[in-house]
Design an enzyme around this catalytic site. Structure first.
Site, PDB file in Angstrom:
ATOM      1  CB  ALA A  17      73.950 134.931 117.740  1.00 19.82           C
ATOM      2  N   GLY A  64      73.427 139.018 113.917  1.00 20.35           N
ATOM      3  CA  GLY A  64      73.294 138.035 112.744  1.00 20.35           C
ATOM      4  C   GLY A  64      71.876 137.509 112.431  1.00 20.35           C
ATOM      5  CG  ASP A  65      67.591 136.613 114.893  1.00 20.23           C
ATOM      6  OD1 ASP A  65      67.119 135.598 114.048  1.00 20.23           O
ATOM      7  OD2 ASP A  65      67.042 137.439 115.600  1.00 20.23           O
ATOM      8  CB  ALA A  66      68.979 141.776 112.844  1.00 25.62           C
TER       9      ALA A  66
END
Length: 137
Positions: free
Chosen positions: A23, A26-28
């Site tokens: 995550a 994935g956030d970036a």
């Protein structure tokens, strides 16, 4: 030498990573896609770009996007999403419900796993499906 722009991690390597680590990356990835979309579509000022980005990357919006793409996920992708959704983060932002934050974490974990396994075309397809109905600026 490691190519950090084009990672090619195996399924086994991804399973060894924590869902919160997936995550994290994935956030970036998701934020970079949002920022790119807004700039390409002709963002006007830095302030407007920032506000539009925030509106699309906050947990409530990500949770809505996650629900939108769930029917499109392969069984393997759905498993990664569930793994991220069921993670136990240390805190939940005050602007999101626990359910929204869990779905957002699942979406971020999915994007992290897809990015780290080199499946950028799949990320782009899912991102396009998410953005079909949203008009940011």
């Amino acid at each position: 030498m490691q190519d950090y722009f084009h990672p090619q991690m195996t399924q086994q390597e991804l399973l060894a990573m924590s869902s919160l680590a997936l995550a994290h990356i994935g956030d970036a990835v998701f934020e970079l896609l949002v920022r790119t979309k807004l700039c390409v579509e002709g963002g006007t000022t830095n302030g407007r770009l920032h506000q539009a980005t925030i509106a699309l990357v906050q947990a409530p919006a990500q949770a809505r996007f996650a629900l939108r793409i769930q029917p499109l996920l392969t069984p393997e992708e759905a498993a990664v999403y569930r793994r991220g959704r069921n993670a136990h983060p240390h805190g939940i932002p005050k602007h999101a419900t626990p359910g929204e934050y869990a779905r957002a974490t699942g979406l971020e974990a999915l994007f992290g796993a897809l990015y780290l396994s080199g499946q950028t075309a799949r990320i782009e397809a899912l991102f396009a499906a998410m953005m079909e109905e949203d008009h940011a600026i």
